[in-house]
Design an enzyme around this catalytic site. Sequence first.
Site, PDB file in Angstrom:
ATOM      1  CG  HIS A 540       1.889  -2.833   0.970  1.00  0.00           C
ATOM      2  ND1 HIS A 540       2.433  -2.245   2.084  1.00  0.00           N
ATOM      3  CD2 HIS A 540       2.571  -3.993   0.791  1.00  0.00           C
ATOM      4  CE1 HIS A 540       3.409  -2.994   2.566  1.00  0.00           C
ATOM      5  NE2 HIS A 540       3.513  -4.062   1.800  1.00  0.00           N
ATOM      6  CG  PHE A 541      -0.783  -4.979   3.848  1.00  0.00           C
ATOM      7  CD1 PHE A 541      -0.386  -5.946   2.947  1.00  0.00           C
ATOM      8  CD2 PHE A 541       0.145  -4.475   4.726  1.00  0.00           C
ATOM      9  CE1 PHE A 541       0.917  -6.429   2.963  1.00  0.00           C
ATOM     10  CE2 PHE A 541       1.436  -4.948   4.736  1.00  0.00           C
ATOM     11  CZ  PHE A 541       1.830  -5.919   3.856  1.00  0.00           C
TER      12      PHE A 541
END
Length: 649
Positions: A540-541
Site C-alpha cells: 500500500h501502495f
Amino acid sequence: MTVLEFDGIPFNALAAPGPAGPDSPAPEAGGTQPVIGANIAAGSAASGSGAVPRVDPIAEIRAGVVAAHRSALSAQLALQREIWRRSIRRAPESVPVTETAGSAREGAFKALARTGRVRLDRAALEQLARGEAAAVFGPGHQRAGTVWAARVAGTTALALTEVTGIELYGGAGNGRVTARFEGDARSAALQAAEVFALFTGMPLCISGSVITGSVGESALGSSSGTVDLVVDGLDLVPRPYVEGTVSFGPGTQPVAVRVSVTEPAGVDVGPGGAAGDLLLNEFHMAHLARGDQAIAMGPEFAEYTGVRATRLPTGGLLLVDRVCEFDGARGNLESASYTTEYDSPADSWYYAETANDSMPHFVYMETSLQAALLMGYYAGPTRTQPGTTLSLRNLGGTATVLRQIDLRDATIEQDSRLLSTTILPGSSLQTFDYTLSVDGEPFYRGETMFGYFSDEALGNQTGLDAGRFVPTWLAGHPEARTRIIDVAARRADASAPACSRGKLALIDSVEVVDQGGNYSAGYLRSLRAIDPDDWFFARHFHLDPVIPGSLGVESVIHAVQEWMLDAGFAESMADPVFRIPADIAFSWRYRGQFLPTDGSVELEAHIKSVRRGPHGVTVVVDGSLWKPGLRIYELVDLAVQLADRKAQS
C-alpha cells in the site's frame, strides 16, 4: 470567484504553509484565511493586506520539516523508480509468503475459482483435454461472456493417467500436484502444471486464452511412474502463469516447468476486451495494483506505469476483484454508478489473524473504499492534468454496519456512486457513497472523499490542526496515573483468547488512565515504532508506500479490545469474540500520511460509553493518531463489541 471550502476553510493544495505555531497571529478582517494542502493538509494564517508578517521561529522549524518531508518523498520516488526498472528486466518473481496454519498466507495467490475436486481420473483428464473444465471442477469454472478455450495437452499427447492430489498453498511452495503418467515424462511435467493453472481458474480472466509452456530436459524420456509438481511461483502479472519444479521419484533429476495463460493473437486484454461480460476482472486489478496501467485502465493511462500514481493495494490488501457494471463514461467526472465484487474465501489470511468473530473492521473499510476509488480513477480525473504525477489518498468518511453477518466464503457486492469531482491545480477531490451487500441484502453503507495530490501538494502536510502542535491528552495531564497492558506478552500465549496475531499484531502495549480522557471514562495510549520493512508498505501502495489509514483505525480497535479484556468484560464468557456492532455510525478524517521514514505511530482513545446488553458489551470511543509532532487522523464513535459466541450459537 468560487472558493472551495474544505474543513471549513478555503482549499489550495499547492499553497506554501506559513506561520502555524501556537503563537501565530490570528487573521485580521479582510485578510487571507488558512489554506488546506494535500490530503492532508491544513494551511496557515496570514495577516491582512499590506501587513508585514511576523517572523515565527516555530514556523521556520516547521518549514524545514516540510522541506525535509518533500526531500524524503523525492528520494523515495527515485528509489522506487529504480526498483521498478530493475524488476521489469527480470522474470516475474513470486511474492514471498509466510505460513499461517489453516489459512491462506497473506500475499498468497488468490484462485479465480474454487473447487473441492482435487483428484482426477483418466476420464476427467480427457475432459480437461477437450476444454471442459466446468464439467470437471464445477460451475465456478465458467463465467458469462468468457470463452474457455484453455485445455490440458493442447500441444502434446495426454501422458497423465491420474491426478492423485491438487493442493493450493501446499507442499514446499505455493501449491502441489501429484499424478501418475505413462509416456513422455516431459509432457507429463508440463501437463501437471497445466492442470494446476486450470484448477485455479486462471483462464477465466482472458476470454479465449490458451496455455503455452516450457519444461526442462529429463533423462527419463518415455517411461511411466509418478510426477510430483511443487509450485513455487504463480501470478497474474504480466500474464497468468504457473512455475515450479517436477520430480519423478527417487534418484531422478528434477526439472523446471512453466506454463502461461495467454490471449489469442490480436486480442485486446484491456478494459472490456478479453474480460467477457465484465469491464475489469482480477487480471486488471493485479495490473492496476502493480503492473501495466495501460492494461488495467486503457492506453491513455500508459504514462502511469512504473511511476508513483494512483493504484489499488496489492497482496493481501487487494480487496476488490471485478467490475460488473458501470453506468457512466470516461471523462464524465460529475456522476457515475457501478457495481463491483469481492470474493472473501473462508481461508483468507485476515480471518485467521483477527480477534473478531468474522471479518476485521479494516477489511470492511478497505473493500468499500477500494471499490469507490477504482471507478473514480477510471472516470479520468488525473487525465485532466497530463504530465503531473498524482497520488491518491483517502480524506475521510462515515460508515455504518447495518447488520452483523459472517462473510466467510461470501461474494460481497459493492454498489458505489461517484457524487462529485472538483479539479484544482496539483490536486482534485472526489466524493462517493457506497453500499455493501450479500445476496442482495445490504450490510454496510457509507460515504467517503478521496483526493489526488501532486508531490508538491503532498509536501504541504500540516495535519488536522493547521500545523499547530496539539499534544495527546496524556501529555497535557502529566499528573495522571497510568498502568500498562502488555499486549505482546498476551499474544505470546497461544491459548490467549480473542487476540490479533501475525500481520495484525499492530500494537505491543497500551497505557491506561482509569477514569481519564475527554469523557472521564477511561483513556488509552499506544506508541509503536515504524519499521520501514513493515509488511504493509510493500502492499500500500506499489511505488508509493504509506501505512493504510484503515490499519491505523484497526490499531485503535486493538487497543480498545485489549482494554475490554483487561477490564474483565470477558470473565463470564465461555468463548469471547469481538464484533463490529450494528447501527453505530463511525466517522474518520485523515489529513496526513505515515511514511516508512516517519519513525513512530502514536495513538490515543477516549472511552466515550460502555453499554451492556443481551448481545454483550459495546464500547464506543473517539481517537486520534499522530506522526511525530503532527496529529493526522481523527476517529469519532468507533465502536467495538465483545460477545460470547457460545451463548449465541
